[in-house]
Design a protein around this motif. Structure first.
Motif: not given
Length: 167
Positions: A93-119
């Motif tokens: 959401k626009k009012k949360y841009w630039g506050q680091g939310v996307a970066g933290k969520v991306m870290d979680e996505v990447i971590d879960l993707a690795r754990k679930r065996g994706f390449y």
């Protein structure tokens, strides 16, 4: 800012669809507009139910209280030869841009993707979306190609970068 990152569940269907209409109307950087996904609440609920049962990708929400402030998905295609690759999308959401939310969520996505065996994770990003490109590069994505005219907004065509990250 206080928020939590959680996996989406079927009960989130209505709120996710409403969120997508909001963010789709806030920017031209997304593949959706203010109409959102154009699927029914029941269709979204079924998608979320299948995700919850199979964990065949990643579907995360960042929530501040009851408000969804970020949605990130990473899902394989139905093509068996590409089933090791996740197609990634994220919005905030626009009012949360630039506050680091996307970066933290991306870290979680990447971590879960690795754990679930994706390449690999791939994404498309408008070449004019400099802040998103900067974030993706910071998270280890590389520009693998340019897709001319890949996005159409009103009657104008825009180019995307095709980016990927080997996990």
């Amino acid at each position: 800012m206080n928020y939590q990152i959680i996996e989406a569940c079927p009960n989130d269907a209505k709120a996710i669809l409403e969120y997508l209409k909001i963010v789709g109307g806030q920017t031209n950087n997304l593949s959706i507009d203010d109409r959102g996904l154009l699927i029914s609440e029941e269709e979204e609920r079924v998608l979320l139910q299948n995700y919850q049962e199979n964990k065949d990708g990643v579907f995360l929400l960042a929530k501040s209280g009851d408000e969804i402030i970020c949605v990130a998905t990473a899902f394989p295609t139905d093509n068996r030869r590409h089933s090791h690759v996740l197609n990634f999308a994220i919005s905030v959401k626009k009012k949360y841009w630039g506050q680091g939310v996307a970066g933290k969520v991306m870290d979680e996505v990447i971590d879960l993707a690795r754990k679930r065996g994706f390449y690999k994770i791939i994404l498309y990003v408008l070449m004019s979306n400099e802040s998103a490109i900067k974030l993706y590069l910071k998270k280890g994505f590389e520009i693998e190609g340019k897709l001319a005219g890949n996005m159409k907004i009103d009657d104008e065509y825009f180019d995307d970068y095709y980016m990927g990250k080997i996990l």
